[in-house]
Scaffold this motif. Structure first.
Motif, PDB file in Angstrom:
ATOM      1  N   HIS A  31      15.181  69.537  23.873  1.00 43.38           N
ATOM      2  CA  HIS A  31      15.726  68.573  22.903  1.00 43.38           C
ATOM      3  C   HIS A  31      14.837  68.536  21.659  1.00 43.38           C
ATOM      4  O   HIS A  31      15.332  68.589  20.523  1.00 43.38           O
ATOM      5  CB  HIS A  31      15.767  67.159  23.488  1.00 43.38           C
ATOM      6  N   VAL A  32      13.535  68.431  21.882  1.00 38.82           N
ATOM      7  CA  VAL A  32      12.595  68.349  20.762  1.00 38.82           C
ATOM      8  C   VAL A  32      12.715  69.593  19.881  1.00 38.82           C
ATOM      9  O   VAL A  32      12.855  69.499  18.654  1.00 38.82           O
ATOM     10  CB  VAL A  32      11.144  68.158  21.265  1.00 38.82           C
ATOM     11  N   GLU A  33      12.685  70.771  20.491  1.00 40.93           N
ATOM     12  CA  GLU A  33      12.741  72.024  19.721  1.00 40.93           C
ATOM     13  C   GLU A  33      14.061  72.165  18.964  1.00 40.93           C
ATOM     14  O   GLU A  33      14.083  72.552  17.790  1.00 40.93           O
ATOM     15  CB  GLU A  33      12.539  73.222  20.650  1.00 40.93           C
ATOM     16  N   PHE A  34      15.157  71.851  19.622  1.00 44.10           N
ATOM     17  CA  PHE A  34      16.471  71.938  18.984  1.00 44.10           C
ATOM     18  C   PHE A  34      16.532  71.009  17.776  1.00 44.10           C
ATOM     19  O   PHE A  34      16.981  71.397  16.696  1.00 44.10           O
ATOM     20  CB  PHE A  34      17.546  71.595  20.021  1.00 44.10           C
ATOM     21  N   HIS A  35      16.035  69.791  17.934  1.00 45.38           N
ATOM     22  CA  HIS A  35      16.065  68.824  16.834  1.00 45.38           C
ATOM     23  C   HIS A  35      15.138  69.238  15.689  1.00 45.38           C
ATOM     24  O   HIS A  35      15.506  69.080  14.522  1.00 45.38           O
ATOM     25  CB  HIS A  35      15.706  67.435  17.341  1.00 45.38           C
ATOM     26  N   VAL A  36      13.975  69.782  16.012  1.00 49.20           N
ATOM     27  CA  VAL A  36      13.070  70.267  14.961  1.00 49.20           C
ATOM     28  C   VAL A  36      13.753  71.383  14.175  1.00 49.20           C
ATOM     29  O   VAL A  36      13.735  71.392  12.934  1.00 49.20           O
ATOM     30  CB  VAL A  36      11.727  70.759  15.565  1.00 49.20           C
ATOM     31  N   VAL A  45      24.687  66.532  15.989  1.00 51.09           N
ATOM     32  CA  VAL A  45      24.993  67.262  17.219  1.00 51.09           C
ATOM     33  C   VAL A  45      25.709  66.339  18.206  1.00 51.09           C
ATOM     34  O   VAL A  45      25.213  65.259  18.509  1.00 51.09           O
ATOM     35  CB  VAL A  45      23.701  67.800  17.867  1.00 51.09           C
ATOM     36  N   PRO A  46      26.860  66.761  18.725  1.00 51.63           N
ATOM     37  CA  PRO A  46      27.487  65.976  19.788  1.00 51.63           C
ATOM     38  C   PRO A  46      26.539  65.882  20.982  1.00 51.63           C
ATOM     39  O   PRO A  46      25.915  66.875  21.375  1.00 51.63           O
ATOM     40  CB  PRO A  46      28.738  66.781  20.155  1.00 51.63           C
ATOM     41  N   GLN A  47      26.417  64.713  21.547  1.00 51.16           N
ATOM     42  CA  GLN A  47      25.460  64.502  22.634  1.00 51.16           C
ATOM     43  C   GLN A  47      25.707  65.425  23.817  1.00 51.16           C
ATOM     44  O   GLN A  47      24.780  65.919  24.440  1.00 51.16           O
ATOM     45  CB  GLN A  47      25.471  63.033  23.070  1.00 51.16           C
ATOM     46  N   TRP A  48      26.976  65.695  24.117  1.00 52.08           N
ATOM     47  CA  TRP A  48      27.273  66.576  25.251  1.00 52.08           C
ATOM     48  C   TRP A  48      26.698  67.968  25.023  1.00 52.08           C
ATOM     49  O   TRP A  48      26.223  68.605  25.966  1.00 52.08           O
ATOM     50  CB  TRP A  48      28.780  66.651  25.532  1.00 52.08           C
ATOM     51  N   PHE A  49      26.716  68.456  23.757  1.00 53.95           N
ATOM     52  CA  PHE A  49      26.179  69.780  23.487  1.00 53.95           C
ATOM     53  C   PHE A  49      24.662  69.767  23.613  1.00 53.95           C
ATOM     54  O   PHE A  49      24.069  70.671  24.216  1.00 53.95           O
ATOM     55  CB  PHE A  49      26.598  70.274  22.100  1.00 53.95           C
ATOM     56  N   ASP A  50      24.027  68.752  23.077  1.00 53.80           N
ATOM     57  CA  ASP A  50      22.576  68.619  23.155  1.00 53.80           C
ATOM     58  C   ASP A  50      22.117  68.582  24.613  1.00 53.80           C
ATOM     59  O   ASP A  50      21.188  69.292  25.003  1.00 53.80           O
ATOM     60  CB  ASP A  50      22.161  67.342  22.415  1.00 53.80           C
ATOM     61  N   GLU A  51      22.783  67.781  25.434  1.00 52.87           N
ATOM     62  CA  GLU A  51      22.405  67.676  26.847  1.00 52.87           C
ATOM     63  C   GLU A  51      22.747  68.951  27.622  1.00 52.87           C
ATOM     64  O   GLU A  51      21.955  69.418  28.445  1.00 52.87           O
ATOM     65  CB  GLU A  51      23.072  66.467  27.493  1.00 52.87           C
ATOM     66  N   GLY A  52      23.907  69.513  27.374  1.00 48.14           N
ATOM     67  CA  GLY A  52      24.292  70.739  28.059  1.00 48.14           C
ATOM     68  C   GLY A  52      23.361  71.893  27.732  1.00 48.14           C
ATOM     69  O   GLY A  52      23.002  72.688  28.611  1.00 48.14           O
ATOM     70  N   LEU A  53      22.952  71.983  26.470  1.00 45.70           N
ATOM     71  CA  LEU A  53      22.009  73.020  26.070  1.00 45.70           C
ATOM     72  C   LEU A  53      20.667  72.823  26.771  1.00 45.70           C
ATOM     73  O   LEU A  53      20.064  73.783  27.255  1.00 45.70           O
ATOM     74  CB  LEU A  53      21.828  73.027  24.547  1.00 45.70           C
ATOM     75  N   ALA A  54      20.209  71.585  26.857  1.00 46.91           N
ATOM     76  CA  ALA A  54      18.935  71.305  27.527  1.00 46.91           C
ATOM     77  C   ALA A  54      18.993  71.687  29.006  1.00 46.91           C
ATOM     78  O   ALA A  54      18.024  72.233  29.544  1.00 46.91           O
ATOM     79  CB  ALA A  54      18.561  69.835  27.353  1.00 46.91           C
ATOM     80  N   VAL A  55      20.113  71.423  29.656  1.00 44.53           N
ATOM     81  CA  VAL A  55      20.272  71.825  31.061  1.00 44.53           C
ATOM     82  C   VAL A  55      20.232  73.347  31.165  1.00 44.53           C
ATOM     83  O   VAL A  55      19.581  73.907  32.059  1.00 44.53           O
ATOM     84  CB  VAL A  55      21.581  71.269  31.657  1.00 44.53           C
ATOM     85  N   LEU A  56      20.910  74.033  30.259  1.00 48.03           N
ATOM     86  CA  LEU A  56      20.952  75.494  30.270  1.00 48.03           C
ATOM     87  C   LEU A  56      19.563  76.090  30.019  1.00 48.03           C
ATOM     88  O   LEU A  56      19.121  76.981  30.747  1.00 48.03           O
ATOM     89  CB  LEU A  56      21.949  75.987  29.228  1.00 48.03           C
TER      90      LEU A  56
END
Length: 138
Positions: A31-36, A45-56
């Protein structure tokens, strides 16, 4: 996931004693890296994409099948996923498998757009002004 750790914008990472785990740390750090990398556009960013990416990124086997599987989805249920943080927190509080559904959607999006490089291309396009919600639903 929230009980194990939380990323605070792109500034900090807090892990509970339950969250001192490589998978949870990787999830929160992604999450931190994606947001930076998204900079000022991180809030789009839609929250579902942010969370799904973090899980992946974290390769969280609670929500994904092993990478040897052609389709890593544990839960491919159709339907809308939470767009905002408040909606996400409500949904995840009611059904933790929302992480699996988000991860499935992101996994299939990444696969359909050229693999991991697709995420870097997405970041470039969003920073250039493209609408992320449109890009991740095409």
């Amino acid at each position: 996931m929230a009980s194990g750790g939380v990323a605070i914008l792109d500034q900090a990472l807090m892990l509970s004693p339950r969250g001192i785990d490589p998978v949870i740390a990787a999830h929160e750090l992604s999450h931190v890296e994606f947001h930076v990398r998204l900079g000022a556009r991180a809030g789009d960013v839609p929250q579902w994409f942010d969370e799904g990416l973090a899980v992946l990124v974290a390769d969280d086997r609670r929500y994904l099948l092993p990478p040897t599987e052609p389709d890593r989805c544990r839960d491919a249920s159709p339907g809308p996923l939470p767009e905002t943080l408040d909606a996400w927190l409500r949904a995840a509080g009611a059904d933790e498998q929302v992480y699996a559904r988000a991860a499935c959607r992101v996994h299939r999006w990444v696969d359909g757009h050229g693999g991991p490089r697709a995420v870097l291309d997405l970041i470039d396009r969003v920073r250039a002004g493209d609408d992320i919600a449109t890009l991740v639903t095409d």
